[in-house]
Design a protein around this motif. Sequence first.
Motif, PDB file in Angstrom:
ATOM      1  N   LEU A 241       3.742 -16.638  56.474  1.00 27.37           N
ATOM      2  CA  LEU A 241       2.303 -16.731  56.699  1.00 27.37           C
ATOM      3  C   LEU A 241       1.908 -18.168  57.015  1.00 27.37           C
ATOM      4  CD1 LEU A 241       1.040 -14.552  53.688  1.00 27.37           C
ATOM      5  CD2 LEU A 241       1.795 -13.809  55.970  1.00 27.37           C
ATOM      6  N   CYS A 242       1.036 -18.301  57.969  1.00 34.30           N
ATOM      7  CA  CYS A 242       0.580 -19.645  58.356  1.00 34.30           C
ATOM      8  C   CYS A 242      -0.911 -19.590  58.652  1.00 34.30           C
ATOM      9  CB  CYS A 242       1.348 -20.140  59.582  1.00 34.30           C
ATOM     10  SG  CYS A 242       1.000 -21.856  60.011  1.00 34.30           S
ATOM     11  N   GLU A 243      -1.686 -20.396  57.949  1.00 36.02           N
ATOM     12  CA  GLU A 243      -3.130 -20.445  58.209  1.00 36.02           C
ATOM     13  C   GLU A 243      -3.388 -20.887  59.648  1.00 36.02           C
ATOM     14  OE1 GLU A 243      -5.145 -22.715  55.011  1.00 36.02           O
ATOM     15  OE2 GLU A 243      -3.200 -22.447  54.008  1.00 36.02           O
ATOM     16  N   GLY A 244      -4.459 -20.358  60.234  1.00 33.41           N
ATOM     17  CA  GLY A 244      -4.762 -20.700  61.616  1.00 33.41           C
ATOM     18  C   GLY A 244      -3.728 -20.137  62.552  1.00 33.41           C
ATOM     19  N   ASP A 245      -3.207 -20.987  63.417  1.00 35.23           N
ATOM     20  CA  ASP A 245      -2.175 -20.596  64.387  1.00 35.23           C
ATOM     21  C   ASP A 245      -0.876 -21.311  64.043  1.00 35.23           C
ATOM     22  OD1 ASP A 245      -1.767 -19.413  67.366  1.00 35.23           O
ATOM     23  OD2 ASP A 245      -0.673 -21.291  67.111  1.00 35.23           O
ATOM     24  N   PRO A 246       0.267 -20.600  64.049  1.00 43.27           N
ATOM     25  CA  PRO A 246       1.526 -21.211  63.612  1.00 43.27           C
ATOM     26  C   PRO A 246       1.951 -22.437  64.413  1.00 43.27           C
ATOM     27  CG  PRO A 246       1.740 -18.831  63.726  1.00 43.27           C
ATOM     28  CD  PRO A 246       0.428 -19.164  64.362  1.00 43.27           C
ATOM     29  N   PHE A 247       1.608 -22.478  65.699  1.00 40.91           N
ATOM     30  CA  PHE A 247       2.042 -23.588  66.536  1.00 40.91           C
ATOM     31  C   PHE A 247       0.942 -24.621  66.783  1.00 40.91           C
ATOM     32  CE2 PHE A 247       5.827 -21.399  68.869  1.00 40.91           C
ATOM     33  CZ  PHE A 247       6.602 -21.597  67.727  1.00 40.91           C
TER      34      PHE A 247
ATOM     35  N   ALA B  44      14.933 -20.838  64.474  1.00 38.98           N
ATOM     36  CA  ALA B  44      14.729 -19.992  65.654  1.00 38.98           C
ATOM     37  C   ALA B  44      15.973 -19.873  66.521  1.00 38.98           C
ATOM     38  CB  ALA B  44      13.569 -20.534  66.488  1.00 38.98           C
ATOM     39  N   HIS B  45      16.852 -20.862  66.507  1.00 39.32           N
ATOM     40  CA  HIS B  45      18.069 -20.792  67.325  1.00 39.32           C
ATOM     41  C   HIS B  45      19.140 -19.907  66.689  1.00 39.32           C
ATOM     42  CE1 HIS B  45      18.784 -23.937  64.350  1.00 39.32           C
ATOM     43  NE2 HIS B  45      20.082 -23.816  64.570  1.00 39.32           N
ATOM     44  N   ARG B  46      18.896 -19.481  65.442  1.00 44.16           N
ATOM     45  CA  ARG B  46      19.910 -18.683  64.728  1.00 44.16           C
ATOM     46  C   ARG B  46      19.515 -17.221  64.566  1.00 44.16           C
ATOM     47  NH1 ARG B  46      20.322 -21.952  59.293  1.00 44.16           N
ATOM     48  NH2 ARG B  46      21.504 -20.066  58.685  1.00 44.16           N
ATOM     49  N   TYR B  47      18.221 -16.921  64.654  1.00 48.77           N
ATOM     50  CA  TYR B  47      17.765 -15.564  64.382  1.00 48.77           C
ATOM     51  C   TYR B  47      16.777 -15.112  65.450  1.00 48.77           C
ATOM     52  CZ  TYR B  47      19.622 -16.774  59.793  1.00 48.77           C
ATOM     53  OH  TYR B  47      20.444 -17.187  58.767  1.00 48.77           O
ATOM     54  N   GLU B  48      16.679 -13.792  65.604  1.00 53.01           N
ATOM     55  CA  GLU B  48      15.646 -13.242  66.476  1.00 53.01           C
ATOM     56  C   GLU B  48      14.285 -13.592  65.875  1.00 53.01           C
ATOM     57  OE1 GLU B  48      13.969  -8.935  68.104  1.00 53.01           O
ATOM     58  OE2 GLU B  48      15.913  -9.033  67.056  1.00 53.01           O
ATOM     59  N   THR B  49      13.433 -14.209  66.672  1.00 55.52           N
ATOM     60  CA  THR B  49      12.200 -14.790  66.140  1.00 55.52           C
ATOM     61  C   THR B  49      11.014 -14.393  67.002  1.00 55.52           C
ATOM     62  OG1 THR B  49      13.454 -16.710  65.352  1.00 55.52           O
ATOM     63  CG2 THR B  49      11.060 -16.945  65.462  1.00 55.52           C
ATOM     64  N   GLU B  50       9.889 -14.150  66.365  1.00 54.13           N
ATOM     65  CA  GLU B  50       8.652 -13.880  67.084  1.00 54.13           C
ATOM     66  C   GLU B  50       7.499 -14.600  66.388  1.00 54.13           C
ATOM     67  OE1 GLU B  50       5.839 -10.182  68.661  1.00 54.13           O
ATOM     68  OE2 GLU B  50       7.781  -9.769  67.707  1.00 54.13           O
ATOM     69  N   VAL B  51       6.627 -15.218  67.187  1.00 55.17           N
ATOM     70  CA  VAL B  51       5.463 -15.921  66.651  1.00 55.17           C
ATOM     71  C   VAL B  51       4.213 -15.128  67.018  1.00 55.17           C
ATOM     72  CG1 VAL B  51       4.094 -18.041  66.719  1.00 55.17           C
ATOM     73  CG2 VAL B  51       6.600 -18.154  66.770  1.00 55.17           C
ATOM     74  N   VAL B  52       3.387 -14.852  66.023  1.00 53.42           N
ATOM     75  CA  VAL B  52       2.142 -14.116  66.220  1.00 53.42           C
ATOM     76  C   VAL B  52       0.993 -15.123  66.156  1.00 53.42           C
ATOM     77  CG1 VAL B  52       0.662 -12.268  65.390  1.00 53.42           C
ATOM     78  CG2 VAL B  52       3.159 -12.093  65.127  1.00 53.42           C
ATOM     79  N   PRO B  53       0.315 -15.364  67.255  1.00 54.74           N
ATOM     80  CA  PRO B  53      -0.759 -16.371  67.241  1.00 54.74           C
ATOM     81  C   PRO B  53      -1.920 -15.938  66.356  1.00 54.74           C
ATOM     82  CG  PRO B  53      -0.765 -15.177  69.321  1.00 54.74           C
ATOM     83  CD  PRO B  53       0.472 -14.746  68.590  1.00 54.74           C
ATOM     84  N   GLY B  54      -2.670 -16.949  65.886  1.00 49.95           N
ATOM     85  CA  GLY B  54      -3.808 -16.662  65.024  1.00 49.95           C
ATOM     86  C   GLY B  54      -5.053 -17.403  65.465  1.00 49.95           C
ATOM     87  N   VAL B  55      -6.197 -17.023  64.920  1.00 50.22           N
ATOM     88  CA  VAL B  55      -7.468 -17.696  65.202  1.00 50.22           C
ATOM     89  C   VAL B  55      -7.417 -19.091  64.590  1.00 50.22           C
ATOM     90  CG1 VAL B  55      -9.958 -17.665  64.795  1.00 50.22           C
ATOM     91  CG2 VAL B  55      -8.724 -15.523  65.222  1.00 50.22           C
ATOM     92  N   THR B  56      -7.727 -20.114  65.372  1.00 50.09           N
ATOM     93  CA  THR B  56      -7.668 -21.488  64.878  1.00 50.09           C
ATOM     94  C   THR B  56      -8.885 -21.823  64.023  1.00 50.09           C
ATOM     95  OG1 THR B  56      -8.798 -22.372  66.814  1.00 50.09           O
ATOM     96  CG2 THR B  56      -6.388 -22.236  66.916  1.00 50.09           C
ATOM     97  N   SER B  57      -8.738 -22.843  63.219  1.00 46.47           N
ATOM     98  CA  SER B  57      -9.836 -23.264  62.347  1.00 46.47           C
ATOM     99  C   SER B  57     -11.039 -23.731  63.153  1.00 46.47           C
ATOM    100  CB  SER B  57      -9.368 -24.386  61.429  1.00 46.47           C
ATOM    101  OG  SER B  57      -8.892 -25.491  62.189  1.00 46.47           O
ATOM    102  N   PHE B  58     -10.803 -24.429  64.266  1.00 46.50           N
ATOM    103  CA  PHE B  58     -11.955 -24.928  65.020  1.00 46.50           C
ATOM    104  C   PHE B  58     -12.683 -23.824  65.773  1.00 46.50           C
ATOM    105  CE2 PHE B  58      -8.383 -25.687  67.971  1.00 46.50           C
ATOM    106  CZ  PHE B  58      -8.857 -25.111  69.140  1.00 46.50           C
TER     107      PHE B  58
END
Length: 498
Positions: free
Chosen positions: A106-112, A125-139
């Motif tokens: 879990l990551c507040e806002g957006d993970p990236f 990420a280079h070792r496992y299948e990875t997916e990033v789910v974007p989120g609503v940013t604080s601003f």
Amino acid sequence: MTAPGRLFGVGIGPGDPELLTLKARRVIEAAAVIAYPTARHGKSVSRRIAAPYLTGEQVELALTFPVTTEATGSPEEYERALCDFYDAGAAALAAHLDAGRDVAVLCEGDPFFYGSYMYLHERLAHRYETEVVPGVTSFSAAAASAGTPLAKRDDVFTVLPGTLPADVLAAQLRGVDAAVVLKLGRTFERVRDAAEQAGVAERGVYVERASAPEERVAGLREVEGDVPYMSLVLVPTVGARGRGSERSRGRVSVVGLGPAGAEWLTPEARAELAEAEELVGYGTYLARVPVRAGQRRHASDNRVEDTRARLALELAAAGRRVAVVSSGDPGIFAMATAVLEAAEEASNGTAGVEVRVVPGLSAMQAAAARVGAPLGHDFCVISLSDQLKPWDVIERRLEAAGAADLALALYNPASRTRREQLERAREVLLRHREPDTPVVVARAVGSADESVGVTSLAALEVESVDMRTLLLVGSSTTRVVANGGGTPRVYTPRRYPA
């Protein structure tokens, strides 16, 4: 062998559980392991946001930060502590992934977007299948809470961390169309001071814990005391007014545009022009200011300075933000004096209007730089125009500057109807200077018509000088040196002979 699990970096938004995306909710509900950052006191904002979507059957992995807002011995010590924390966190996640369990971090806002998840992502990420789910940013949530648009049309939106040095932050904020400053907490007073220096504090909006139950919105100047790390400052697009932002107060800013194009404009001047609702000035100079939607322009002839000044004050008295544009520096033979004179003499309700002068690169500075440093020692600045002062005053000042052996910058040396003054000025100076005294003839510096040359007091071709020309006359110590085949370098030494 068991297939490795999948790693998900899940953006859960700024605070309101209803701001999670449908995908974020689906991933959280399906994951076998839920990992989240927490402070040492055991409370996790991330877990609180995602709590409605936890099944109660998942493995929960709390990643406890070694430091949050506490002071550390040194920046190096802080970085080492965080590096060790992320290494240990990545190892704990890897153990679950290797066992075939899907892990949602879990990551507040957006993970990236300044998210803590990204440091785990870099390690795994280079070792496992990875997916990033974007989120609503604080601003994004903060703008919605404040009820103010962030950016519009061709605005450039700037994101700044409040951890920057104050002078760097102020420089970045000057001239912004719209901005957000994150990472407050202990940096807040520095951020607010930087906003004041940059001239954007009036439209600044403070938002604390956007979209959470304890949300707070206030004008930047209204905030007192300590603020939490989970807060930010919005600088909305010019003209946007939402909760917390101050109403615009009328003001006149006399803005120096520098001698020519946009590259001569300072960030402070650019910011003041962006803030203005009304632009007033000589038409040629107004044409150098980019057109901006919503601004009104009041162009006039170059010979009606008093009329322009009074108009600017009247507009400001009606509550408008006014920028009076001036070439070069507004305080050197330019519009700042005209506006201040009109303000002092005002009898029509404009006497109380605030007047601000925003400096610009002067013509004499630009001309001097083209040839080196002819004004490198004591110098004097004189206008040869006798429109507003009698010639005998000008002549007395030329005599005094000549006798004092000062280098001179001569503004307004000649016009179509005023030709003999420059010849008379040369005669005065030749009573105190050698005929071979260097003279820099700089015309239209910075424009497509620019020409810069070096001659002498005796050889100066008076008939070639016009109102777009500025003259720099050397002192007895001024030197001319070769410059590799280019225009000679001219400089006045720092030391004066005994």
